[in-house]
Design an enzyme around this catalytic site. Structure first.
Site, PDB file in Angstrom:
ATOM      1  N   ASP A  51       0.798  -1.181   0.043  1.00 23.87           N
ATOM      2  CA  ASP A  51      -0.013   0.110   0.012  1.00 23.87           C
ATOM      3  C   ASP A  51       0.871   1.296   0.154  1.00 23.87           C
ATOM      4  OD1 ASP A  51      -1.739   2.105   0.357  1.00 23.87           O
ATOM      5  OD2 ASP A  51      -2.194   1.579   2.565  1.00 23.87           O
ATOM      6  N   GLU A 130      30.802  10.498   6.698  1.00 25.11           N
ATOM      7  CA  GLU A 130      31.028  10.328   8.035  1.00 25.11           C
ATOM      8  C   GLU A 130      29.862  10.600   9.019  1.00 25.11           C
ATOM      9  OE1 GLU A 130      34.601  12.834   8.696  1.00 25.11           O
ATOM     10  OE2 GLU A 130      35.983  11.617   7.346  1.00 25.11           O
ATOM     11  N   GLU A 132      27.811  10.922  12.060  1.00 27.80           N
ATOM     12  CA  GLU A 132      27.844  10.918  13.593  1.00 27.80           C
ATOM     13  C   GLU A 132      26.714  10.634  14.421  1.00 27.80           C
ATOM     14  OE1 GLU A 132      31.606  14.474  13.670  1.00 27.80           O
ATOM     15  OE2 GLU A 132      29.686  14.772  14.020  1.00 27.80           O
ATOM     16  N   GLU A 212      33.185  10.827  19.644  1.00 30.94           N
ATOM     17  CA  GLU A 212      33.311  12.115  18.953  1.00 30.94           C
ATOM     18  C   GLU A 212      33.465  12.992  20.282  1.00 30.94           C
ATOM     19  OE1 GLU A 212      33.651  14.299  16.925  1.00 30.94           O
ATOM     20  OE2 GLU A 212      34.007  12.933  14.799  1.00 30.94           O
ATOM     21  N   GLU A 220      31.521   8.039  16.346  1.00 31.07           N
ATOM     22  CA  GLU A 220      31.433   8.153  14.807  1.00 31.07           C
ATOM     23  C   GLU A 220      32.165   6.676  14.385  1.00 31.07           C
ATOM     24  OE1 GLU A 220      34.306  10.206  11.623  1.00 31.07           O
ATOM     25  OE2 GLU A 220      33.210  11.411  12.633  1.00 31.07           O
ATOM     26  N   HIS A 269      30.062  14.667   7.398  1.00 32.62           N
ATOM     27  CA  HIS A 269      30.791  15.141   6.429  1.00 32.62           C
ATOM     28  C   HIS A 269      30.654  14.191   5.181  1.00 32.62           C
ATOM     29  CE1 HIS A 269      33.048  16.811  10.138  1.00 32.62           C
ATOM     30  NE2 HIS A 269      32.038  17.718   9.715  1.00 32.62           N
ATOM     31  N   ARG A 339      38.850  23.294   8.725  1.00 33.82           N
ATOM     32  CA  ARG A 339      37.509  22.783   8.983  1.00 33.82           C
ATOM     33  C   ARG A 339      36.344  23.725   9.261  1.00 33.82           C
ATOM     34  NH1 ARG A 339      41.145  18.718  10.205  1.00 33.82           N
ATOM     35  NH2 ARG A 339      40.199  16.469   9.896  1.00 33.82           N
ATOM     36  N   GLU A 358      35.771  17.349   0.620  1.00 30.36           N
ATOM     37  CA  GLU A 358      34.906  17.061   1.714  1.00 30.36           C
ATOM     38  C   GLU A 358      33.883  18.029   1.873  1.00 30.36           C
ATOM     39  OE1 GLU A 358      35.301  16.229   6.347  1.00 30.36           O
ATOM     40  OE2 GLU A 358      36.806  17.531   5.500  1.00 30.36           O
ATOM     41  N   ARG A 360      30.976  19.645   4.212  1.00 35.19           N
ATOM     42  CA  ARG A 360      31.116  19.450   5.624  1.00 35.19           C
ATOM     43  C   ARG A 360      29.850  19.907   6.255  1.00 35.19           C
ATOM     44  NH1 ARG A 360      35.643  18.510   8.407  1.00 35.19           N
ATOM     45  NH2 ARG A 360      34.649  19.824  10.153  1.00 35.19           N
TER      46      ARG A 360
END
Length: 470
Positions: A51, A130, A132, A212, A220, A269, A339, A358, A360
Protein backbone atom coordinates in the site's frame (compact mmCIF):
# COMPACT_ATOMS: atom_id res chain seq x y z
CA UNK A 1 24.14 -12.61 -7.02
CA UNK A 2 21.56 -13.71 -9.55
CA UNK A 3 18.04 -14.70 -8.44
CA UNK A 4 19.02 -18.35 -8.70
CA UNK A 5 22.13 -17.76 -6.62
CA UNK A 6 20.03 -15.90 -4.00
CA UNK A 7 17.76 -18.92 -3.58
CA UNK A 8 20.80 -21.18 -3.19
CA UNK A 9 22.35 -18.74 -0.69
CA UNK A 10 19.13 -18.71 1.34
CA UNK A 11 19.06 -22.51 1.45
CA UNK A 12 22.72 -22.72 2.37
CA UNK A 13 22.14 -20.36 5.32
CA UNK A 14 18.98 -22.10 6.48
CA UNK A 15 16.76 -19.06 5.88
CA UNK A 16 13.17 -19.55 7.01
CA UNK A 17 11.97 -16.02 6.22
CA UNK A 18 12.74 -13.35 3.63
CA UNK A 19 12.63 -9.67 4.57
CA UNK A 20 12.14 -6.92 1.98
CA UNK A 21 13.56 -3.48 2.82
CA UNK A 22 12.88 -0.32 0.83
CA UNK A 23 13.47 3.40 1.34
CA UNK A 24 10.58 5.76 1.95
CA UNK A 25 10.53 9.29 0.57
CA UNK A 26 11.70 11.01 3.75
CA UNK A 27 14.60 8.68 4.56
CA UNK A 28 13.52 5.72 6.69
CA UNK A 29 13.77 2.04 5.81
CA UNK A 30 10.43 0.22 5.60
CA UNK A 31 10.02 -3.56 5.43
CA UNK A 32 7.76 -6.57 5.36
CA UNK A 33 8.55 -10.27 5.70
CA UNK A 34 7.39 -13.47 3.97
CA UNK A 35 8.12 -17.15 4.55
CA UNK A 36 11.09 -18.15 2.41
CA UNK A 37 8.91 -20.56 0.40
CA UNK A 38 7.09 -17.51 -0.99
CA UNK A 39 10.27 -16.39 -2.78
CA UNK A 40 10.84 -17.72 -6.29
CA UNK A 41 12.91 -16.64 -9.29
CA UNK A 42 9.88 -15.02 -10.94
CA UNK A 43 9.40 -12.73 -7.93
CA UNK A 44 12.58 -10.87 -8.87
CA UNK A 45 10.66 -9.74 -11.95
CA UNK A 46 7.03 -9.69 -10.79
CA UNK A 47 7.62 -8.27 -7.32
CA UNK A 48 5.30 -7.99 -4.33
CA UNK A 49 2.44 -5.56 -3.78
CA UNK A 50 2.04 -3.06 -0.94
CA UNK A 51 0.00 0.00 0.00
CA UNK A 52 1.83 3.08 -1.27
CA UNK A 53 -0.66 5.46 0.38
CA UNK A 54 0.63 4.41 3.80
CA UNK A 55 4.18 5.56 2.98
CA UNK A 56 5.03 9.18 3.75
CA UNK A 57 4.99 11.47 0.70
CA UNK A 58 3.93 8.77 -1.75
CA UNK A 59 0.61 7.72 -3.28
CA UNK A 60 -2.96 8.99 -2.70
CA UNK A 61 -5.52 6.47 -1.43
CA UNK A 62 -7.19 6.12 -4.83
CA UNK A 63 -3.93 5.03 -6.49
CA UNK A 64 -2.28 3.19 -3.62
CA UNK A 65 -1.14 -0.10 -5.18
CA UNK A 66 2.62 -0.31 -5.64
CA UNK A 67 5.21 -3.04 -6.19
CA UNK A 68 8.61 -3.71 -4.68
CA UNK A 69 11.17 -5.58 -6.80
CA UNK A 70 13.98 -7.24 -4.79
CA UNK A 71 17.51 -6.44 -5.94
CA UNK A 72 19.33 -9.81 -5.86
CA UNK A 73 22.74 -8.14 -5.63
CA UNK A 74 21.85 -6.84 -2.15
CA UNK A 75 20.99 -10.21 -0.60
CA UNK A 76 22.33 -10.78 2.93
CA UNK A 77 21.36 -12.64 6.08
CA UNK A 78 19.89 -10.18 8.57
CA UNK A 79 22.10 -10.34 11.70
CA UNK A 80 19.36 -9.26 14.13
CA UNK A 81 16.47 -11.63 13.48
CA UNK A 82 15.90 -14.53 15.90
CA UNK A 83 14.83 -16.76 13.00
CA UNK A 84 17.31 -17.08 10.06
CA UNK A 85 16.13 -14.38 7.67
CA UNK A 86 17.30 -13.49 4.19
CA UNK A 87 16.98 -9.78 3.43
CA UNK A 88 17.19 -7.69 0.29
CA UNK A 89 16.91 -4.01 -0.61
CA UNK A 90 14.11 -3.39 -3.09
CA UNK A 91 13.23 -0.95 -5.84
CA UNK A 92 9.72 0.49 -6.14
CA UNK A 93 7.67 0.07 -9.31
CA UNK A 94 4.30 1.26 -10.57
CA UNK A 95 2.14 -1.89 -10.99
CA UNK A 96 0.29 -0.51 -14.03
CA UNK A 97 3.12 0.95 -16.13
CA UNK A 98 5.84 -1.34 -14.69
CA UNK A 99 8.09 1.71 -14.61
CA UNK A 100 10.32 2.71 -11.68
CA UNK A 101 8.57 5.07 -9.28
CA UNK A 102 9.76 8.69 -9.53
CA UNK A 103 9.65 9.23 -5.76
CA UNK A 104 11.68 6.14 -4.92
CA UNK A 105 14.94 7.65 -3.60
CA UNK A 106 16.94 4.66 -4.81
CA UNK A 107 15.68 5.23 -8.35
CA UNK A 108 16.81 8.86 -8.17
CA UNK A 109 20.26 7.69 -7.09
CA UNK A 110 20.41 5.20 -9.99
CA UNK A 111 19.48 7.98 -12.41
CA UNK A 112 22.20 10.23 -10.98
CA UNK A 113 24.79 7.54 -11.68
CA UNK A 114 23.46 7.12 -15.22
CA UNK A 115 23.48 10.87 -15.84
CA UNK A 116 27.15 11.05 -14.80
CA UNK A 117 27.97 8.47 -17.46
CA UNK A 118 25.82 10.29 -20.02
CA UNK A 119 27.79 13.52 -19.54
CA UNK A 120 31.06 11.75 -20.30
CA UNK A 121 32.65 13.56 -17.34
CA UNK A 122 33.09 10.30 -15.47
CA UNK A 123 31.75 6.80 -15.04
CA UNK A 124 31.71 6.55 -11.24
CA UNK A 125 31.11 8.94 -8.36
CA UNK A 126 32.61 7.86 -5.04
CA UNK A 127 31.20 8.92 -1.69
CA UNK A 128 32.48 8.53 1.85
CA UNK A 129 30.08 9.85 4.51
CA UNK A 130 31.19 10.31 8.12
CA UNK A 131 27.92 9.90 10.01
CA UNK A 132 28.03 10.95 13.66
CA UNK A 133 25.44 9.89 16.23
CA UNK A 134 24.65 9.92 19.95
CA UNK A 135 24.31 6.84 22.17
CA UNK A 136 21.94 7.59 25.06
CA UNK A 137 20.76 5.53 28.02
CA UNK A 138 17.33 7.12 28.21
CA UNK A 139 15.19 9.46 26.14
CA UNK A 140 11.71 10.75 27.01
CA UNK A 141 9.71 13.25 24.99
CA UNK A 142 6.10 14.23 24.51
CA UNK A 143 3.94 17.23 23.72
CA UNK A 144 0.31 18.25 23.67
CA UNK A 145 -1.77 21.41 23.56
CA UNK A 146 -0.70 22.36 27.10
CA UNK A 147 2.76 20.81 27.53
CA UNK A 148 5.95 19.90 25.72
CA UNK A 149 9.23 18.44 26.93
CA UNK A 150 12.18 16.16 26.31
CA UNK A 151 14.59 14.58 28.74
CA UNK A 152 17.86 12.93 27.73
CA UNK A 153 20.14 10.90 29.96
CA UNK A 154 23.47 9.18 29.50
CA UNK A 155 25.78 7.54 32.01
CA UNK A 156 28.52 9.47 30.16
CA UNK A 157 26.74 12.83 30.49
CA UNK A 158 28.82 15.38 32.36
CA UNK A 159 25.61 16.54 34.07
CA UNK A 160 25.71 13.23 35.97
CA UNK A 161 29.05 13.95 37.63
CA UNK A 162 27.21 14.59 40.91
CA UNK A 163 24.53 11.91 40.62
CA UNK A 164 24.28 9.18 43.27
CA UNK A 165 25.12 6.02 41.30
CA UNK A 166 26.25 3.78 44.15
CA UNK A 167 29.05 4.33 43.27
CA UNK A 168 29.54 7.18 40.82
CA UNK A 169 32.93 6.39 39.27
CA UNK A 170 33.38 9.69 37.48
CA UNK A 171 35.25 9.66 34.15
CA UNK A 172 32.47 11.46 32.28
CA UNK A 173 33.61 13.46 29.23
CA UNK A 174 33.30 17.21 29.75
CA UNK A 175 31.49 19.30 27.15
CA UNK A 176 33.51 19.37 23.93
CA UNK A 177 36.19 17.03 25.37
CA UNK A 178 35.02 13.66 24.07
CA UNK A 179 37.61 13.52 21.24
CA UNK A 180 39.72 11.15 21.81
CA UNK A 181 40.28 10.18 25.50
CA UNK A 182 40.97 6.50 26.18
CA UNK A 183 38.79 4.31 28.44
CA UNK A 184 37.47 4.63 31.09
CA UNK A 185 36.48 8.15 29.96
CA UNK A 186 35.47 6.56 26.67
CA UNK A 187 33.08 4.00 28.13
CA UNK A 188 31.62 2.83 24.82
CA UNK A 189 34.63 1.29 23.10
CA UNK A 190 33.28 -2.27 23.22
CA UNK A 191 29.82 -1.17 22.09
CA UNK A 192 31.19 0.62 19.03
CA UNK A 193 33.43 -2.35 18.24
CA UNK A 194 30.39 -4.62 18.28
CA UNK A 195 28.73 -2.22 15.82
CA UNK A 196 31.78 -2.43 13.56
CA UNK A 197 31.79 -6.24 13.66
CA UNK A 198 28.11 -6.38 12.72
CA UNK A 199 28.72 -3.98 9.85
CA UNK A 200 31.51 -6.14 8.57
CA UNK A 201 29.25 -9.19 8.94
CA UNK A 202 26.82 -7.65 6.43
CA UNK A 203 29.63 -6.74 4.05
CA UNK A 204 30.34 -3.10 4.92
CA UNK A 205 34.08 -2.28 4.94
CA UNK A 206 34.92 -0.09 7.95
CA UNK A 207 37.97 2.15 8.39
CA UNK A 208 37.73 3.14 12.06
CA UNK A 209 35.51 3.91 15.04
CA UNK A 210 35.94 6.49 17.78
CA UNK A 211 34.28 8.70 20.36
CA UNK A 212 33.31 12.13 19.07
CA UNK A 213 33.63 15.59 20.58
CA UNK A 214 30.46 15.89 22.67
CA UNK A 215 29.73 14.48 26.09
CA UNK A 216 27.00 11.86 26.57
CA UNK A 217 28.15 9.27 24.06
CA UNK A 218 28.70 11.01 20.74
CA UNK A 219 30.30 8.55 18.30
CA UNK A 220 31.47 8.06 14.75
CA UNK A 221 32.16 4.98 12.64
CA UNK A 222 33.74 5.54 9.22
CA UNK A 223 32.93 3.29 6.28
CA UNK A 224 35.25 2.94 3.32
CA UNK A 225 34.11 4.96 0.31
CA UNK A 226 32.00 3.39 -2.41
CA UNK A 227 29.94 4.35 -5.44
CA UNK A 228 26.76 6.37 -5.05
CA UNK A 229 23.97 3.77 -4.87
CA UNK A 230 26.15 1.25 -3.06
CA UNK A 231 27.13 3.83 -0.42
CA UNK A 232 23.53 4.95 0.05
CA UNK A 233 22.62 1.28 0.60
CA UNK A 234 25.50 0.97 3.06
CA UNK A 235 24.41 4.10 4.92
CA UNK A 236 21.00 2.51 5.54
CA UNK A 237 22.68 -0.65 6.81
CA UNK A 238 24.94 1.56 8.97
CA UNK A 239 21.96 3.19 10.70
CA UNK A 240 20.15 -0.14 11.03
CA UNK A 241 23.16 -1.88 12.58
CA UNK A 242 24.06 0.96 14.95
CA UNK A 243 20.52 1.27 16.31
CA UNK A 244 19.98 -2.46 16.75
CA UNK A 245 23.33 -3.15 18.41
CA UNK A 246 22.70 -0.27 20.82
CA UNK A 247 19.29 -1.70 21.67
CA UNK A 248 20.87 -5.07 22.50
CA UNK A 249 23.12 -3.22 24.96
CA UNK A 250 20.11 -1.50 26.53
CA UNK A 251 20.95 1.83 24.90
CA UNK A 252 19.41 3.97 22.17
CA UNK A 253 20.95 5.82 19.22
CA UNK A 254 19.86 9.01 17.49
CA UNK A 255 21.08 10.57 14.25
CA UNK A 256 19.24 13.78 15.16
CA UNK A 257 21.75 16.56 14.36
CA UNK A 258 21.42 18.64 17.54
CA UNK A 259 19.92 16.75 20.50
CA UNK A 260 22.02 18.56 23.15
CA UNK A 261 22.17 22.29 23.82
CA UNK A 262 25.65 23.65 24.52
CA UNK A 263 27.69 20.87 22.93
CA UNK A 264 28.60 19.74 19.42
CA UNK A 265 25.91 18.50 17.09
CA UNK A 266 26.20 15.50 14.79
CA UNK A 267 27.30 16.19 11.24
CA UNK A 268 27.88 13.93 8.28
CA UNK A 269 30.88 15.19 6.34
CA UNK A 270 30.68 13.73 2.85
CA UNK A 271 33.85 13.00 0.87
CA UNK A 272 33.23 12.83 -2.87
CA UNK A 273 35.18 12.40 -6.09
CA UNK A 274 34.59 11.50 -9.74
CA UNK A 275 36.46 8.76 -11.59
CA UNK A 276 36.67 7.77 -15.27
CA UNK A 277 38.12 4.57 -16.67
CA UNK A 278 39.82 3.89 -13.35
CA UNK A 279 41.43 7.33 -13.10
CA UNK A 280 40.72 9.95 -10.38
CA UNK A 281 39.42 13.03 -12.18
CA UNK A 282 39.74 15.31 -9.15
CA UNK A 283 43.57 15.01 -8.95
CA UNK A 284 45.68 17.64 -10.68
CA UNK A 285 48.16 20.49 -10.37
CA UNK A 286 45.83 23.24 -9.14
CA UNK A 287 45.13 24.41 -5.60
CA UNK A 288 45.70 21.70 -2.96
CA UNK A 289 46.51 19.15 -5.66
CA UNK A 290 43.08 19.41 -7.28
CA UNK A 291 42.27 19.38 -10.97
CA UNK A 292 40.45 22.20 -12.71
CA UNK A 293 37.45 19.86 -12.88
CA UNK A 294 37.45 19.45 -9.11
CA UNK A 295 37.55 23.21 -8.55
CA UNK A 296 34.59 23.65 -10.88
CA UNK A 297 32.79 20.87 -9.02
CA UNK A 298 33.39 22.74 -5.77
CA UNK A 299 32.07 25.86 -7.47
CA UNK A 300 28.85 24.05 -8.32
CA UNK A 301 28.38 22.77 -4.77
CA UNK A 302 29.02 26.22 -3.30
CA UNK A 303 26.71 27.95 -5.79
CA UNK A 304 23.81 25.61 -5.09
CA UNK A 305 24.56 25.00 -1.40
CA UNK A 306 21.48 26.80 -0.07
CA UNK A 307 19.19 24.63 -2.20
CA UNK A 308 21.20 21.49 -1.46
CA UNK A 309 20.73 22.11 2.27
CA UNK A 310 17.00 21.39 1.88
CA UNK A 311 18.06 17.82 1.04
CA UNK A 312 21.33 17.32 2.94
CA UNK A 313 20.08 19.10 6.08
CA UNK A 314 16.38 18.26 5.86
CA UNK A 315 15.10 18.79 9.41
CA UNK A 316 14.23 21.85 11.47
CA UNK A 317 16.72 20.50 14.02
CA UNK A 318 19.49 20.59 11.37
CA UNK A 319 19.66 24.37 11.71
CA UNK A 320 20.25 24.22 15.46
CA UNK A 321 23.65 22.82 14.40
CA UNK A 322 24.28 25.18 11.45
CA UNK A 323 24.66 28.36 13.49
CA UNK A 324 27.15 31.10 12.49
CA UNK A 325 29.84 31.95 15.01
CA UNK A 326 30.30 28.43 16.35
CA UNK A 327 32.24 25.48 14.97
CA UNK A 328 29.67 24.36 12.40
CA UNK A 329 30.85 24.77 8.78
CA UNK A 330 28.28 27.36 7.72
CA UNK A 331 30.65 29.48 5.62
CA UNK A 332 30.26 28.73 1.93
CA UNK A 333 33.92 28.68 0.98
CA UNK A 334 36.55 26.07 0.20
CA UNK A 335 39.93 25.48 1.76
CA UNK A 336 42.62 22.91 2.28
CA UNK A 337 42.73 21.61 5.86
CA UNK A 338 40.47 24.39 7.19
CA UNK A 339 37.53 22.72 8.94
CA UNK A 340 35.66 25.99 9.33
CA UNK A 341 34.98 26.07 5.57
CA UNK A 342 31.98 24.21 4.19
CA UNK A 343 34.13 22.50 1.53
CA UNK A 344 37.49 21.17 2.70
CA UNK A 345 40.24 19.55 0.66
CA UNK A 346 41.78 16.82 2.86
CA UNK A 347 45.59 16.87 2.80
CA UNK A 348 46.38 13.61 4.60
CA UNK A 349 47.92 12.08 1.48
CA UNK A 350 49.44 13.24 -1.81
CA UNK A 351 48.12 10.15 -3.62
CA UNK A 352 45.98 11.12 -6.64
CA UNK A 353 43.59 8.29 -5.74
CA UNK A 354 42.79 10.00 -2.44
CA UNK A 355 42.24 13.47 -3.88
CA UNK A 356 38.68 14.53 -3.13
CA UNK A 357 36.56 17.26 -1.67
CA UNK A 358 34.82 17.00 1.69
CA UNK A 359 31.45 18.73 1.95
CA UNK A 360 31.04 19.51 5.64
CA UNK A 361 27.59 21.04 6.08
CA UNK A 362 25.39 17.88 5.62
CA UNK A 363 24.09 15.96 8.61
CA UNK A 364 23.03 12.33 9.19
CA UNK A 365 19.28 13.05 9.30
CA UNK A 366 19.34 13.13 5.50
CA UNK A 367 18.19 10.52 3.01
CA UNK A 368 21.51 9.30 1.58
CA UNK A 369 20.13 8.44 -1.85
CA UNK A 370 18.83 11.99 -2.28
CA UNK A 371 21.73 13.76 -0.57
CA UNK A 372 24.49 12.06 -2.59
CA UNK A 373 22.50 12.56 -5.81
CA UNK A 374 21.97 16.27 -5.13
CA UNK A 375 25.67 16.80 -4.39
CA UNK A 376 26.67 14.98 -7.57
CA UNK A 377 24.23 17.00 -9.68
CA UNK A 378 25.56 20.26 -8.21
CA UNK A 379 29.15 19.18 -8.88
CA UNK A 380 28.29 18.22 -12.47
CA UNK A 381 26.56 21.56 -12.99
CA UNK A 382 29.72 23.28 -11.77
CA UNK A 383 31.87 21.26 -14.16
CA UNK A 384 29.57 21.69 -17.16
CA UNK A 385 29.26 25.45 -16.61
CA UNK A 386 32.82 26.01 -15.39
CA UNK A 387 31.67 27.67 -12.19
CA UNK A 388 34.56 29.45 -10.49
CA UNK A 389 34.59 28.72 -6.73
CA UNK A 390 36.51 31.94 -6.09
CA UNK A 391 39.59 32.23 -3.93
CA UNK A 392 40.18 29.67 -1.17
CA UNK A 393 39.63 30.75 2.40
CA UNK A 394 42.70 29.55 4.25
CA UNK A 395 42.36 31.81 7.27
CA UNK A 396 40.72 30.91 10.57
CA UNK A 397 37.20 32.08 9.80
CA UNK A 398 36.41 32.54 13.49
CA UNK A 399 39.18 35.12 13.84
CA UNK A 400 37.88 37.24 10.93
CA UNK A 401 35.97 40.45 11.56
CA UNK A 402 32.32 40.88 10.46
CA UNK A 403 33.56 43.20 7.73
CA UNK A 404 35.96 40.54 6.44
CA UNK A 405 33.18 37.95 6.48
CA UNK A 406 30.65 40.17 4.74
CA UNK A 407 31.44 38.71 1.34
CA UNK A 408 31.43 35.08 2.53
CA UNK A 409 27.93 33.63 2.12
CA UNK A 410 26.48 31.24 4.70
CA UNK A 411 24.22 28.23 4.70
CA UNK A 412 20.51 28.98 5.30
CA UNK A 413 19.45 29.75 8.84
CA UNK A 414 16.38 27.51 8.85
CA UNK A 415 14.74 24.64 7.00
CA UNK A 416 12.14 27.08 5.69
CA UNK A 417 14.88 29.23 4.16
CA UNK A 418 16.52 26.16 2.60
CA UNK A 419 13.19 25.05 1.11
CA UNK A 420 12.72 28.53 -0.35
CA UNK A 421 16.17 28.24 -1.92
CA UNK A 422 15.33 24.83 -3.37
CA UNK A 423 12.07 26.18 -4.75
CA UNK A 424 13.91 28.89 -6.70
CA UNK A 425 17.06 26.91 -7.56
CA UNK A 426 16.51 23.32 -8.69
CA UNK A 427 17.03 23.31 -12.45
CA UNK A 428 20.40 21.65 -11.94
CA UNK A 429 18.66 18.72 -10.23
CA UNK A 430 16.27 18.17 -13.15
CA UNK A 431 18.99 17.44 -15.72
CA UNK A 432 18.75 13.95 -17.14
CA UNK A 433 15.38 13.59 -15.38
CA UNK A 434 17.32 12.64 -12.23
CA UNK A 435 15.07 14.58 -9.91
CA UNK A 436 11.65 15.39 -11.34
CA UNK A 437 9.34 18.33 -10.71
CA UNK A 438 6.91 16.12 -8.79
CA UNK A 439 9.75 15.02 -6.48
CA UNK A 440 10.85 18.60 -5.78
CA UNK A 441 7.27 19.83 -5.30
CA UNK A 442 6.30 16.95 -3.00
CA UNK A 443 9.51 17.29 -0.96
CA UNK A 444 8.90 21.00 -0.35
CA UNK A 445 5.20 20.47 0.35
CA UNK A 446 5.82 17.59 2.75
CA UNK A 447 8.53 19.39 4.68
CA UNK A 448 6.54 22.61 5.05
CA UNK A 449 3.28 20.91 6.02
CA UNK A 450 4.66 18.21 8.32
CA UNK A 451 7.76 19.78 9.85
CA UNK A 452 8.18 23.53 9.36
CA UNK A 453 4.61 24.56 10.22
CA UNK A 454 4.15 22.25 13.24
CA UNK A 455 7.38 23.55 14.80
CA UNK A 456 6.56 27.16 13.96
CA UNK A 457 3.11 26.97 15.58
CA UNK A 458 4.15 25.35 18.88
CA UNK A 459 5.43 27.25 21.90
CA UNK A 460 8.96 26.26 22.90
CA UNK A 461 9.75 25.40 26.55
CA UNK A 462 12.47 28.06 26.65
CA UNK A 463 9.93 30.71 25.66
CA UNK A 464 8.30 30.26 29.07
CA UNK A 465 11.61 31.16 30.72
CA UNK A 466 11.90 34.21 28.54
CA UNK A 467 8.36 35.50 28.34
CA UNK A 468 5.98 34.05 30.95
CA UNK A 469 6.23 37.14 33.14
CA UNK A 470 5.88 39.75 30.38
Amino acid sequence: MTPKEVLAYAKQNGAKMVDFKFMDFVGTWQHFTNPIDELGESDFENGYGFDGSSIRGWQPIHASDMLIIPDPTTAKMDPFMAVPTLTMICDVVDPVTKERYTRDPRYIAHKAEEYLKFTGIGDAAWFGPEAEFFIFDDIRFDDGCQFGYYHIDSVEGIWNSGRVENPNLGYKPRHKEGYFPVPPVDSQQDLRTEMVLKMMEVGIPVECQHHEVATAGQAEIDMKASTLVKMADNLQWYKYVVKNVARRFGKTVTFMPKPLYGDNGSGMHIHMSIWKEGKPMFAGDKYAGLSEMALFAAGGVLKHAAAICAITNPTTNSYKRLVPGYEAPVNLAYSSRNRSASVRIPMYSASPKLKRMEVRFPDPSCNGYLAFSALLMAALDGIENRIDPGEPLDRDIYSMTPEELADVPSTPGSLDAALNALESDHEFLLKGDVFTEDVIEKWIEYKRLNEVDPIRMRPHPHEFKLYFDV
